[in-house]
Design a protein around this motif. Structure first.
Motif, PDB file in Angstrom:
ATOM      1  N   GLU A  31      -5.292   6.988  -1.563  1.00 50.39           N
ATOM      2  CA  GLU A  31      -6.671   6.864  -1.282  1.00 50.39           C
ATOM      3  C   GLU A  31      -7.323   7.299  -0.196  1.00 50.39           C
ATOM      4  O   GLU A  31      -8.100   7.717  -0.088  1.00 50.39           O
ATOM      5  CB  GLU A  31      -7.302   4.926  -0.579  1.00 50.39           C
ATOM      6  CG  GLU A  31      -7.776   4.485  -1.978  1.00 50.39           C
ATOM      7  CD  GLU A  31      -7.826   2.520  -1.446  1.00 50.39           C
ATOM      8  OE1 GLU A  31      -8.137   2.661  -0.308  1.00 50.39           O
ATOM      9  OE2 GLU A  31      -7.999   2.403  -2.378  1.00 50.39           O
ATOM     10  N   SER A  32      -5.743   7.480   0.886  1.00 50.47           N
ATOM     11  CA  SER A  32      -6.328   8.682   1.653  1.00 50.47           C
ATOM     12  C   SER A  32      -6.510  10.063   1.625  1.00 50.47           C
ATOM     13  O   SER A  32      -6.916  10.407   2.041  1.00 50.47           O
ATOM     14  CB  SER A  32      -5.348   7.945   2.679  1.00 50.47           C
ATOM     15  OG  SER A  32      -4.392   8.915   2.543  1.00 50.47           O
ATOM     16  N   GLY A  33      -5.814   9.916   0.001  1.00 49.00           N
ATOM     17  CA  GLY A  33      -5.496  12.079   0.012  1.00 49.00           C
ATOM     18  C   GLY A  33      -4.312  12.360   0.605  1.00 49.00           C
ATOM     19  O   GLY A  33      -4.315  13.259  -0.091  1.00 49.00           O
ATOM     20  N   TRP A  34      -3.592  11.351   0.650  1.00 45.02           N
ATOM     21  CA  TRP A  34      -2.430  11.835   1.400  1.00 45.02           C
ATOM     22  C   TRP A  34      -1.433  12.155  -0.097  1.00 45.02           C
ATOM     23  O   TRP A  34      -0.273  13.163   0.091  1.00 45.02           O
ATOM     24  CB  TRP A  34      -1.764  11.454   2.474  1.00 45.02           C
ATOM     25  CG  TRP A  34      -0.532  11.577   3.457  1.00 45.02           C
ATOM     26  CD1 TRP A  34       0.473  10.833   3.492  1.00 45.02           C
ATOM     27  CD2 TRP A  34       0.218  12.489   3.589  1.00 45.02           C
ATOM     28  NE1 TRP A  34       1.530  11.000   3.543  1.00 45.02           N
ATOM     29  CE2 TRP A  34       1.411  12.402   4.308  1.00 45.02           C
ATOM     30  CE3 TRP A  34      -0.478  14.211   3.964  1.00 45.02           C
ATOM     31  CZ2 TRP A  34       2.217  13.389   5.194  1.00 45.02           C
ATOM     32  CZ3 TRP A  34       0.199  15.137   4.417  1.00 45.02           C
ATOM     33  CH2 TRP A  34       1.584  14.468   4.911  1.00 45.02           C
ATOM     34  N   LEU A  35      -1.500  11.761  -0.405  1.00 41.01           N
ATOM     35  CA  LEU A  35      -0.764  11.515  -2.189  1.00 41.01           C
ATOM     36  C   LEU A  35      -1.184  12.808  -2.829  1.00 41.01           C
ATOM     37  O   LEU A  35      -0.284  13.690  -2.822  1.00 41.01           O
ATOM     38  CB  LEU A  35      -0.809  10.712  -2.872  1.00 41.01           C
ATOM     39  CG  LEU A  35      -0.093  10.231  -3.733  1.00 41.01           C
ATOM     40  CD1 LEU A  35       1.885   9.852  -3.305  1.00 41.01           C
ATOM     41  CD2 LEU A  35       0.149   8.814  -5.019  1.00 41.01           C
ATOM     42  N   GLU A  36      -2.786  13.218  -2.243  1.00 43.69           N
ATOM     43  CA  GLU A  36      -3.006  14.374  -3.199  1.00 43.69           C
ATOM     44  C   GLU A  36      -2.643  16.111  -2.648  1.00 43.69           C
ATOM     45  O   GLU A  36      -1.579  16.315  -3.486  1.00 43.69           O
ATOM     46  CB  GLU A  36      -3.978  14.528  -3.617  1.00 43.69           C
ATOM     47  CG  GLU A  36      -5.273  13.656  -4.510  1.00 43.69           C
ATOM     48  CD  GLU A  36      -5.884  14.640  -5.049  1.00 43.69           C
ATOM     49  OE1 GLU A  36      -5.662  15.798  -6.272  1.00 43.69           O
ATOM     50  OE2 GLU A  36      -6.919  14.382  -5.581  1.00 43.69           O
ATOM     51  N   VAL A  37      -2.133  15.420  -0.847  1.00 44.67           N
ATOM     52  CA  VAL A  37      -1.816  16.852   0.248  1.00 44.67           C
ATOM     53  C   VAL A  37      -0.226  17.231  -0.749  1.00 44.67           C
ATOM     54  O   VAL A  37       0.454  18.208  -0.659  1.00 44.67           O
ATOM     55  CB  VAL A  37      -1.752  16.982   1.220  1.00 44.67           C
ATOM     56  CG1 VAL A  37      -1.262  17.604   2.007  1.00 44.67           C
ATOM     57  CG2 VAL A  37      -3.196  16.179   1.113  1.00 44.67           C
ATOM     58  N   ASP A  72       0.769  -1.581  -0.122  1.00 48.77           N
ATOM     59  CA  ASP A  72       0.331  -0.344   0.333  1.00 48.77           C
ATOM     60  C   ASP A  72       0.148   1.441  -0.141  1.00 48.77           C
ATOM     61  O   ASP A  72       0.307   2.744   0.328  1.00 48.77           O
ATOM     62  CB  ASP A  72      -0.530   0.171   1.204  1.00 48.77           C
ATOM     63  CG  ASP A  72      -0.036  -0.087   2.358  1.00 48.77           C
ATOM     64  OD1 ASP A  72       1.384  -0.043   2.315  1.00 48.77           O
ATOM     65  OD2 ASP A  72      -0.975   0.755   3.293  1.00 48.77           O
ATOM     66  N   ALA A  73       2.134   0.997  -0.435  1.00 47.88           N
ATOM     67  CA  ALA A  73       3.295   2.257  -0.493  1.00 47.88           C
ATOM     68  C   ALA A  73       2.183   3.538  -0.528  1.00 47.88           C
ATOM     69  O   ALA A  73       3.231   4.537  -0.778  1.00 47.88           O
ATOM     70  CB  ALA A  73       4.281   1.868  -1.094  1.00 47.88           C
ATOM     71  N   VAL A  74       2.267   3.390  -2.404  1.00 44.66           N
ATOM     72  CA  VAL A  74       1.340   4.474  -3.292  1.00 44.66           C
ATOM     73  C   VAL A  74       0.379   4.451  -3.174  1.00 44.66           C
ATOM     74  O   VAL A  74      -0.665   5.539  -2.316  1.00 44.66           O
ATOM     75  CB  VAL A  74       2.038   4.774  -4.659  1.00 44.66           C
ATOM     76  CG1 VAL A  74       1.254   5.276  -5.139  1.00 44.66           C
ATOM     77  CG2 VAL A  74       3.161   4.428  -4.401  1.00 44.66           C
ATOM     78  N   VAL A  75      -0.291   3.036  -3.145  1.00 46.03           N
ATOM     79  CA  VAL A  75      -1.810   3.237  -3.158  1.00 46.03           C
ATOM     80  C   VAL A  75      -3.046   3.079  -1.732  1.00 46.03           C
ATOM     81  O   VAL A  75      -3.988   4.307  -1.584  1.00 46.03           O
ATOM     82  CB  VAL A  75      -2.678   1.660  -4.392  1.00 46.03           C
ATOM     83  CG1 VAL A  75      -2.918   0.515  -2.909  1.00 46.03           C
ATOM     84  CG2 VAL A  75      -4.020   1.618  -4.089  1.00 46.03           C
ATOM     85  N   GLY A  76      -2.053   3.088  -0.763  1.00 46.57           N
ATOM     86  CA  GLY A  76      -2.622   2.872   0.395  1.00 46.57           C
ATOM     87  C   GLY A  76      -2.699   5.358   0.768  1.00 46.57           C
ATOM     88  O   GLY A  76      -3.854   5.598   0.449  1.00 46.57           O
ATOM     89  N   PRO A  77      -2.112   5.543   0.229  1.00 42.30           N
ATOM     90  CA  PRO A  77      -1.935   7.976   0.909  1.00 42.30           C
ATOM     91  C   PRO A  77      -2.541   7.588  -0.948  1.00 42.30           C
ATOM     92  O   PRO A  77      -3.067   9.127  -0.872  1.00 42.30           O
ATOM     93  CB  PRO A  77      -0.481   7.755   0.287  1.00 42.30           C
ATOM     94  CG  PRO A  77       0.306   6.221   0.264  1.00 42.30           C
ATOM     95  CD  PRO A  77       0.020   5.705   0.656  1.00 42.30           C
TER      96      PRO A  77
END
Lengths: 273, 311, 464
Positions: B121-127, B114-119
């Protein structure tokens, strides 16, 4: 810092998200973007922070052409994505600190403290995000956008899904920020009341095209309010059929609208006259 | 408000500005500018990695990994008994090494899927993507952080059984155990890299988990079984056998460790190794490539992911 | 964040130590733990020949030649030798004894022609005499001692630079004991070498306590019966012991190492091969024990370690292979299709690269009714506590077949894939592939195999 899009087109396969959009957003204004679903609002935001490049057309923020600036454009832009989220195990302070460090800001700790104060999360700063309400999470997202004292603040559906109290709290913060700073704020929202309350200028999009733009007072003149205006514009009411003239009042040269469709849109290079 | 735009329109329509990747670094940088860029990249990657390590600790991954490897190591020691002499040590170390073939990839995939898909999904990657940092650096920071936690789990977890083995069989066993530990850590990193690449590829966490489990089944069981079948069915050239081994990080690890321990038994094993040109150096390089190539793929995929995310 | 830093620092510390430890690895032989034999064999290159001119004494009379002395002697006399003689001697006097004070005290040198000493009378005894330099022809059976008299005894004799050591030529009741036989190292071809002790058409022979090296076969049996060969040590040979057409013999407590084959049993019946050791026999064909066209033979209690094949069985009938230790060979036991009614029980198969291999196209069971063999790699489960596992073991199945036919597959040895195939073969008898099965594998080894790793000594290779 003013924002200007010139004849911007962006397509995804067969879908045209933005279709020759020309829009001018004056420095220091609070600008509302209205539109139906799929009108191209989020695409515009993604173009504005350089996540994507337009197929044609130019986007400028201040004197910078976005597509040429790489990631640097985001140094001056604070962006609250619609789907902002945070690792549940981090505290609000830690979330802000890591974004501050990635932004390579100086005085991260004092900036974080001050921005936490601004969004009203000072008391919850050291709690894990896990325990935050939706409203608190949105304000934390706003804080990440405010952290660098941005010249441009992009808010994508900032209050969607919040309870009324959360909406009110959020609006207070935005109003406070636009009063205290000269940041240009761009709000994209489905909530007409929100736009009416926060914004001094509004643009209405449909299918990637600009239907109307101008000062809120001008657009709502002769109607009961933004709601009626919006409905009239998107349903093609003839009172607003000449929306291009409204755009021309503060938009790009009107001649652009009459440009022959087969002329490939040109982009202006950085530093060109 | 705006300058007239007639000038640019007569430029003949050439698209001048960046049309390649959005996240390209400023290319006009001078040498010192480049140094500044490198320093900035290091700071950005470092703070993201530190955050990931912190998350790894708070989510108990560090404890889980250390405990898992320690527990399995102790299990091997208990069941291997204690045959005296170097042979007894080799047997125990080989058992430890073979157990790692199952456990280390599983742990790395479970931790990394979930290293990438996790954040995302949570929106952290967008931030994070809204910050002035390239997606490649975000990926690098997250992967580095997880790598530290995983390698720490392997290193600290195998420390206990390792220490027991050293106390039992003497300090001359340190080099073999050290090789084993480093190889196991590299194996873990390879599977973390695979997990990160898969995580970049898929849209949903559940899909990533499924893909990770499939990857485990493929690399740990099926690949070697098929390879065995191919070897049995055809008279392969030495090069083909070499390729079959290199195509699987667990095989690379297994051959490397057994070769180094001298415990693959055996005259036959050693002579096959030398015939296939599978030197320790080549195997170590292959294992490193199994870390580097999936990460490079992930770095490319994460940009593509950014592009299609808006649709 | 202090915890995170501590974690990272600890990790870094372990890695650095590990890297240093791995880098500091002395690049020694990975297999430092080869099995060596505890064999204090003599070094043939360290023998010191006597210098003084030879003196042979019979009844107080001294002769300058052995031949003169034995010709002068009466039956029952003892001829005492000292110093060096250059001659070929033929003894035609019965009941004669030729003796020296020690092996180094008297040497008879044959000058590289024919037999050095020929015994043509019954009951002759030779003690502690050094026999040197026979003829070079294997075809004409040039020997150190040619025995053509019944009941001859050679005791503590040293034979060097010989083609054949001792040739027993169709006479019975011969004893060769405590002697050392060293052939010619410079003759590289086995065909041009002779055998250490060549028994031809003989019976009731004792071969005991001899050291034999640098010849073709250590002890060669041809039409020999009732021979007891015990406590001999044989190394650097083609075959340590070689039986041809020789029935009803006993081979016990011998040691054969560093030969092509330790003990080659061919075309013979009713042999007892007991408590011998064969170690490191890996040249050429490379077997600890080779069994070929042999019937009704017992192979029991032998230790077969570090050979190419521990035991290679081909076309045998009704043989018993029991209580042997097969350890660290490339293949523990290789059994070919023609081996029928073979009993394999109570053996230990320990750490052979391939424990067992069979070219049989059916499944052969290697176990008795009560118990089978010990397999170091078997998964065992002994719920009844009788020392016998209830889970059958497939030492030779698909995996072994693949490994044998395609040695390349060894790179996948010990992989989970291998384990999976093995486990399937053990657990699901439905998927029966030809090979070997042990329905009653032993939980504990009947052998104390650990000591062959732990207490090895290096003097086995003193003559290298």
């Amino acid at each position: 810092m003013h924002i200007e899009t010139t004849d911007v087109t962006r397509t995804y396969g067969d879908v045209t998200a933005l279709d020759g959009l020309s829009l001018s957003i004056p420095s220091g204004s609070t600008f509302g973007l209205l539109g139906t679903n799929g009108a191209g609002k989020t695409t515009l935001f993604r173009l504005l922070i350089g996540h994507e490049t337009p197929d044609s057309g130019t986007i400028r923020i201040g004197d910078t052409t976005v597509s040429a600036a790489g990631t640097e454009i985001r140094e001056r832009v604070g962006y609250l994505p619609e789907r902002a989220g945070f690792p549940a195990e981090l505290t609000a302070r830690e979330v802000l600190a890591v974004t501050g460090r990635v932004r390579d800001l100086s005085d991260v700790d004092s900036r974080v403290a001050s921005v936490l104060d601004t969004v009203g999360l000072a008391g919850d700063a050291d709690r894990p995000v896990e325990g935050f309400s939706n409203g608190m999470r949105r304000r934390l997202g706003l804080a990440t956008a405010l952290l660098p004292d941005p010249d441009v603040l992009l808010l994508d559906e900032p209050t969607a899904g919040l309870d009324p109290l959360g909406v009110v709290a959020f609006h207070r913060v935005v109003e406070d920020v636009s009063e205290r700073t000269d940041a240009t704020v761009l709000v994209c929202s489905h909530a007409l009341a929100e736009v009416e309350r926060l914004c001094d200028r509004v643009a209405i999009l449909r299918d990637g095209q600009l239907l109307a733009a101008g000062e809120l007072a001008e657009l709502t003149a002769g109607t009961s309010g933004l709601e009626e205006t919006f409905e009239a514009v998107v349903t093609g009411d003839e009172r607003f059929g000449d929306e291009q003239s409204a755009v021309a009042a503060d938009g790009p040269d009107a001649s652009e609208a009459q440009r022959p469709p087969d002329t490939a849109p040109a982009e202006r290079e950085e530093g060109a006259p | 408000m705006t300058e007239p735009q007639s000038g640019p329109q007569t430029d003949g329509g050439t698209t001048v500005t960046a049309t390649t990747v959005t996240d390209s670094e400023g290319e006009s940088a001078t040498a010192s500018g480049r140094r500044t860029q490198v320093a900035l990249a290091t700071r950005q990657v470092g703070s993201l990695a530190a955050t990931e390590v912190r998350l790894g600790l708070r989510r108990r991954w560090a404890v889980i990994l250390v405990g898992l490897f320690a527990a399995f190591g102790m299990l091997v020691l208990t069941f291997a008994g204690s045959a005296p002499g170097t042979a007894g040590f080799e047997r125990t170390a080989a058992s430890l090494a073979m157990l790692a073939v199952y456990v280390v990839p599983l742990a790395a995939l479970a931790y990394g899927y979930d290293a990438v898909v996790g954040p995302a999904e949570s929106g952290w990657l967008e931030v994070l993507s809204a910050l002035p940092v390239t997606r490649t650096r975000i990926l690098a920071g997250m992967t580095l952080g997880r790598g530290v936690v995983l390698v720490g789990g392997v290193a600290l977890g195998f420390l206990i059984p390792g220490a027991i083995l050293v106390s039992e069989y003497g300090p001359s066993t340190v080099p073999a155990l050290a090789t084993l530990l480093l190889a196991a850590a590299a194996l873990g990193l390879a599977f973390l890299a695979v997990a990160v690449a898969l995580s970049t590829l898929v849209r949903e966490k559940t899909h990533a988990l499924g893909a990770a489990l499939l990857a485990w089944v493929w690399f740990v069981l099926v690949h070697d079984l098929l390879a065995l079948g191919v070897v049995a069915a055809f008279d392969l050239s030495a090069g083909a056998v070499t390729a079959l081994v290199l195509a699987n990080p667990t095989s690379v690890y297994r051959v490397l460790v057994l070769g180094e321990l001298g415990a693959g038994g055996t005259g036959g094993f050693a002579s096959v190794l030398s015939a296939s040109g599978l030197s320790s150096g080549l195997l170590a390089v292959a294992l490193a490539a199994w870390v580097a190539v999936p990460l490079a793929a992930a770095a490319l995929l994460v940009r593509w992911r950014g592009t299609i995310a808006a649709t | 964040m202090r915890l995170g830093r501590l974690y990272a620092v600890l990790t870094a510390f372990v890695l650095v130590v590990a890297a240093a430890g791995a880098a500091a690895a002395p690049q020694e032989d990975a297999r430092s733990e080869t099995i060596s034999v505890d064999a204090d064999v003599p070094d043939p290159d360290a023998f010191e020949p006597p210098e003084a001119d030879g003196v042979a004494t019979v009844d107080g009379t001294e002769y300058g030649s052995v031949q003169a002395a034995v010709d002068a002697a009466e039956p029952g006399d003892t001829v005492r030798l000292s110093g060096r003689f250059d001659e070929n001697v033929t003894v035609r006097t019965a009941n004669l004894t030729l003796a020296a004070a020690s092996q180094e005290a008297a040497m008879i040198d044959g000058g590289g022609e024919g037999d050095v000493l020929a015994i043509e009378a019954p009951n002759v005894t030779v003690e502690r005499v050094w026999i040197n330099n026979s003829g070079w022809e294997a075809d004409t059976e040039d020997a150190g001692v040619f025995v053509n008299g019944t009941d001859a005894t050679l005791d503590s004799v040293r034979l060097t630079e010989v083609t054949f050591g001792v040739w027993v030529d169709g006479v019975d009741g011969v004893t060769v004991a405590n002697s050392t036989i060293v052939g010619r190292e410079e003759v590289r071809s086995h065909a041009e070498r002779g055998n250490g002790i060549n028994l031809w058409e003989t019976a009731d022979v004792v071969v005991r306590g001899n050291d034999i090296t640098r010849v073709r076969d250590g002890i060669y049996f041809s039409w020999a019966e009732g021979v007891e060969a015990t406590d001999n040590r044989m190394w650097d040979l083609r075959f340590g012991v070689h039986y041809m057409y020789s029935d009803d013999n006993l081979l016990a407590d011998n040691l054969a190492f560093d030969n092509d084959v330790g003990y080659a049993l061919m075309v013979s019946e009713n042999l007892r091969i007991v408590d011998n050791r064969a170690v490191g026999n890996d040249g050429g064909s490379g077997h600890g024990i080779l069994v070929k066209d042999v019937e009704d033979t017992t192979i029991r209690g032998n230790v077969l370690a570090d050979n190419e094949h521990g035991l290679f069985a081909s076309n045998g009938q009704d043989n018993r292979i029991e209580s042997n230790l097969m350890m660290a060979n490339t293949v523990g036991v290789h059994s070919t299709a023609g081996s029928t009614d073979q009993t394999v029980v109570n053996n230990s198969f320990v750490h052979n690269d391939l424990q067992a291999f069979s070219t049989n196209d059916v499944v052969v069971a290697w176990n008795g009714t009560d118990g089978g063999n010990y397999w170091s790699d078997a998964r065992t489960a002994d719920r009844s506590g009788d020392g016998v596992s209830e889970i059958r073991h497939r030492p030779a199945g698909t995996v072994e077949q693949v490994l044998h036919d395609h040695p390349q597959a060894a790179v996948f040895a010990e992989s989970p894939a291998f384990s999976a195939v093995r486990m399937a073969e053990n657990s699901f008898p439905v998927l029966e592939s030809p090979g070997i099965v042990d329905h009653h594998p032993l939980v504990e080894s009947p052998h104390d195999w650990e000591r062959y790793y732990a207490d090895h000594t290096d003097n086995a290779h003193r003559n290298d």
